[in-house]
Design a protein around this motif. Structure first.
Motif, PDB file in Angstrom:
ATOM      1  N   TRP A  11       1.023  -0.885   0.075  1.00 33.60           N
ATOM      2  CA  TRP A  11       0.249   0.112  -0.218  1.00 33.60           C
ATOM      3  C   TRP A  11       0.531   1.209   0.026  1.00 33.60           C
ATOM      4  O   TRP A  11       1.804   1.369   0.626  1.00 33.60           O
ATOM      5  CB  TRP A  11      -0.649   0.024   1.652  1.00 33.60           C
ATOM      6  CG  TRP A  11      -1.856   1.339   1.230  1.00 33.60           C
ATOM      7  CD1 TRP A  11      -3.000   1.582   0.846  1.00 33.60           C
ATOM      8  CD2 TRP A  11      -1.408   2.119   1.770  1.00 33.60           C
ATOM      9  NE1 TRP A  11      -3.442   2.824   0.983  1.00 33.60           N
ATOM     10  CE2 TRP A  11      -2.913   3.528   2.074  1.00 33.60           C
ATOM     11  CE3 TRP A  11      -0.633   2.435   2.832  1.00 33.60           C
ATOM     12  CZ2 TRP A  11      -2.674   4.618   2.399  1.00 33.60           C
ATOM     13  CZ3 TRP A  11      -0.533   4.219   2.978  1.00 33.60           C
ATOM     14  CH2 TRP A  11      -1.187   5.023   3.294  1.00 33.60           C
ATOM     15  N   LYS A  12       0.558   2.183  -1.419  1.00 34.16           N
ATOM     16  CA  LYS A  12       1.101   3.389  -0.721  1.00 34.16           C
ATOM     17  C   LYS A  12      -0.473   4.402  -0.638  1.00 34.16           C
ATOM     18  O   LYS A  12      -1.064   4.392  -1.361  1.00 34.16           O
ATOM     19  CB  LYS A  12       1.898   3.593  -1.984  1.00 34.16           C
ATOM     20  CG  LYS A  12       2.961   2.532  -1.869  1.00 34.16           C
ATOM     21  CD  LYS A  12       4.228   2.739  -0.609  1.00 34.16           C
ATOM     22  CE  LYS A  12       5.370   2.466  -0.443  1.00 34.16           C
ATOM     23  NZ  LYS A  12       5.984   2.496   0.160  1.00 34.16           N
ATOM     24  N   PRO A  13       0.299   6.260  -0.637  1.00 34.22           N
ATOM     25  CA  PRO A  13      -1.136   7.043  -0.786  1.00 34.22           C
ATOM     26  C   PRO A  13      -1.321   7.331  -1.939  1.00 34.22           C
ATOM     27  O   PRO A  13      -1.926   7.607  -2.631  1.00 34.22           O
ATOM     28  CB  PRO A  13       0.041   8.084  -0.033  1.00 34.22           C
ATOM     29  CG  PRO A  13       0.824   8.161   0.638  1.00 34.22           C
ATOM     30  CD  PRO A  13       1.363   6.449   0.405  1.00 34.22           C
ATOM     31  N   ALA A  14      -0.272   6.484  -3.198  1.00 37.74           N
ATOM     32  CA  ALA A  14      -0.351   7.136  -4.633  1.00 37.74           C
ATOM     33  C   ALA A  14      -1.757   5.489  -4.897  1.00 37.74           C
ATOM     34  O   ALA A  14      -1.959   5.934  -6.573  1.00 37.74           O
ATOM     35  CB  ALA A  14       0.912   6.431  -5.275  1.00 37.74           C
ATOM     36  N   ILE A  15      -1.517   4.638  -4.103  1.00 39.65           N
ATOM     37  CA  ILE A  15      -2.863   3.984  -4.869  1.00 39.65           C
ATOM     38  C   ILE A  15      -4.116   3.509  -3.629  1.00 39.65           C
ATOM     39  O   ILE A  15      -4.275   3.650  -2.704  1.00 39.65           O
ATOM     40  CB  ILE A  15      -2.397   2.252  -5.216  1.00 39.65           C
ATOM     41  CG1 ILE A  15      -1.803   1.734  -3.892  1.00 39.65           C
ATOM     42  CG2 ILE A  15      -1.140   2.513  -6.032  1.00 39.65           C
ATOM     43  CD1 ILE A  15      -1.307   0.225  -3.913  1.00 39.65           C
ATOM     44  N   ARG A  16      -4.978   2.865  -4.482  1.00 38.83           N
ATOM     45  CA  ARG A  16      -6.583   2.544  -3.597  1.00 38.83           C
ATOM     46  C   ARG A  16      -6.573   1.655  -3.756  1.00 38.83           C
ATOM     47  O   ARG A  16      -7.064   0.816  -4.927  1.00 38.83           O
ATOM     48  CB  ARG A  16      -7.222   3.567  -3.298  1.00 38.83           C
ATOM     49  CG  ARG A  16      -9.475   3.349  -2.320  1.00 38.83           C
ATOM     50  CD  ARG A  16      -9.933   4.433  -2.644  1.00 38.83           C
ATOM     51  NE  ARG A  16     -10.237   4.546  -3.911  1.00 38.83           N
ATOM     52  CZ  ARG A  16     -10.498   5.377  -4.400  1.00 38.83           C
ATOM     53  NH1 ARG A  16     -11.523   6.082  -3.325  1.00 38.83           N
ATOM     54  NH2 ARG A  16     -11.881   5.808  -5.553  1.00 38.83           N
ATOM     55  N   TRP A  17      -6.753   0.032  -3.348  1.00 42.78           N
ATOM     56  CA  TRP A  17      -7.013  -1.166  -3.462  1.00 42.78           C
ATOM     57  C   TRP A  17      -9.040  -0.847  -3.821  1.00 42.78           C
ATOM     58  O   TRP A  17      -9.735  -0.478  -2.876  1.00 42.78           O
ATOM     59  CB  TRP A  17      -6.877  -2.081  -2.632  1.00 42.78           C
ATOM     60  CG  TRP A  17      -5.601  -2.269  -3.110  1.00 42.78           C
ATOM     61  CD1 TRP A  17      -4.293  -2.609  -2.084  1.00 42.78           C
ATOM     62  CD2 TRP A  17      -5.081  -3.338  -3.231  1.00 42.78           C
ATOM     63  NE1 TRP A  17      -3.224  -3.057  -2.329  1.00 42.78           N
ATOM     64  CE2 TRP A  17      -3.622  -3.391  -3.266  1.00 42.78           C
ATOM     65  CE3 TRP A  17      -5.374  -4.195  -4.719  1.00 42.78           C
ATOM     66  CZ2 TRP A  17      -2.371  -4.141  -4.023  1.00 42.78           C
ATOM     67  CZ3 TRP A  17      -4.505  -4.903  -6.122  1.00 42.78           C
ATOM     68  CH2 TRP A  17      -3.223  -4.487  -5.258  1.00 42.78           C
ATOM     69  N   VAL A  18      -9.275  -1.935  -4.544  1.00 43.35           N
ATOM     70  CA  VAL A  18     -10.722  -2.174  -5.333  1.00 43.35           C
ATOM     71  C   VAL A  18     -11.005  -3.624  -5.679  1.00 43.35           C
ATOM     72  O   VAL A  18     -10.131  -4.075  -6.139  1.00 43.35           O
ATOM     73  CB  VAL A  18     -11.286  -1.570  -6.046  1.00 43.35           C
ATOM     74  CG1 VAL A  18     -12.818  -1.818  -6.451  1.00 43.35           C
ATOM     75  CG2 VAL A  18     -10.596   0.254  -6.344  1.00 43.35           C
ATOM     76  N   VAL A  19     -11.765  -4.127  -4.145  1.00 48.62           N
ATOM     77  CA  VAL A  19     -12.410  -5.619  -4.336  1.00 48.62           C
ATOM     78  C   VAL A  19     -13.174  -5.672  -5.341  1.00 48.62           C
ATOM     79  O   VAL A  19     -13.951  -5.758  -5.702  1.00 48.62           O
ATOM     80  CB  VAL A  19     -12.711  -6.030  -2.951  1.00 48.62           C
ATOM     81  CG1 VAL A  19     -13.001  -7.867  -2.960  1.00 48.62           C
ATOM     82  CG2 VAL A  19     -11.438  -6.177  -2.128  1.00 48.62           C
ATOM     83  N   ASP A  20     -13.174  -6.559  -6.201  1.00 50.47           N
ATOM     84  CA  ASP A  20     -13.712  -7.035  -7.406  1.00 50.47           C
ATOM     85  C   ASP A  20     -14.322  -8.267  -6.697  1.00 50.47           C
ATOM     86  O   ASP A  20     -15.549  -7.997  -7.587  1.00 50.47           O
ATOM     87  CB  ASP A  20     -13.592  -7.387  -9.210  1.00 50.47           C
ATOM     88  CG  ASP A  20     -12.174  -5.860  -9.358  1.00 50.47           C
ATOM     89  OD1 ASP A  20     -13.009  -4.504  -8.931  1.00 50.47           O
ATOM     90  OD2 ASP A  20     -10.916  -5.855  -9.217  1.00 50.47           O
ATOM     91  N   LYS A  21     -13.887  -9.319  -6.688  1.00 52.98           N
ATOM     92  CA  LYS A  21     -15.057 -10.738  -6.163  1.00 52.98           C
ATOM     93  C   LYS A  21     -14.831 -11.057  -5.142  1.00 52.98           C
ATOM     94  O   LYS A  21     -13.312 -11.454  -5.027  1.00 52.98           O
ATOM     95  CB  LYS A  21     -14.853 -11.118  -7.677  1.00 52.98           C
ATOM     96  CG  LYS A  21     -15.784 -12.668  -7.535  1.00 52.98           C
ATOM     97  CD  LYS A  21     -15.237 -13.269  -9.069  1.00 52.98           C
ATOM     98  CE  LYS A  21     -15.945 -12.723  -9.703  1.00 52.98           C
ATOM     99  NZ  LYS A  21     -15.828 -13.963 -10.842  1.00 52.98           N
TER     100      LYS A  21
END
Length: 217
Positions: free
Chosen positions: A45-55
């Protein structure tokens, strides 16, 4: 979705606590999207990214168990004036677990296994060197080597999670083939930018698979 990842997560115990249970912990039937996101963030994780759960695919049958364990019964409430006073007097602010211990019941899950499919998006904090390819390669390298920034867990820190990448394109055999289950209202995530507002959704598990909507949009 060209830069999505697929990972297998499993463990002996898990507890994804329902917020409506105020005193004793009762787990949801399956992992929540926010818990899945937490596992991904513990790997990279970095402030530059945001995780999105798809399935989310539920591989093993849902089994509950009951245990009793020690917890603290109070929350430490600290104000700015208390901190300033403690600093001036050279004192420490802490909560004594021996004086605040209480034994409470927990209804948890046992022998869980999930397949999490997710991708990440660049945020407004991304710099010139923050590219999708760069972060995707970091995630792949960490997953292949079993590396993580902090130990991922399944709802509670004492329930550590095992993880591995799933790179081959194959259908996951779920215990819940040819079934459709309404899981009721479930916590999707918490919006920390809006006074920690809780966001809920109503998932359905079809053939063991839960399609997770992206409610950030």
């Amino acid at each position: 979705m060209g830069y999505g990842i697929r990972m297998r997560v499993w463990g002996d115990f898990a507890c994804f606590t329902r917020p409506e249970m105020k005193v004793e912990r009762v787990s949801y039937d399956v992992i929540t999207p926010s818990a899945a996101r937490g596992i991904l963030e513990s790997i990279h994780w970095k402030p530059a990214i945001r995780w999105v759960v798809d399935k989310i695919t539920v591989v093993k049958p849902i089994k509950f168990d009951n245990i009793r364990r020690n917890e603290v019964k109070d929350k430490m409430s600290v104000s700015a004036s208390m901190i300033e006073k403690a600093m001036n007097e050279g004192k420490a602010i802490y909560l004594d677990s021996n004086d605040n211990r209480a034994q409470r019941a927990t209804m948890l899950l046992k022998n869980v296994e999930y397949i999490i499919e997710a991708h990440f998006e660049l945020t407004e904090k991304a710099g010139e060197t923050d590219t999708v390819e760069k972060h995707y390669n970091i995630v792949l390298r960490r997953l292949r080597k079993g590396q993580c920034f902090s130990r991922p867990y399944l709802g509670c820190r004492e329930f550590s999670a095992n993880f591995e990448i799933v790179e081959e394109e194959r259908k996951i055999d779920s215990h819940y083939q040819s079934t459709e289950i309404d899981l009721g209202w479930m916590l999707w995530d918490i919006d920390f930018d809006r006074n920690c507002k809780s966001i809920f959704y109503r998932p359905k598990m079809v053939n063991g698979e839960i399609e997770v909507p992206n409610l950030w949009r």
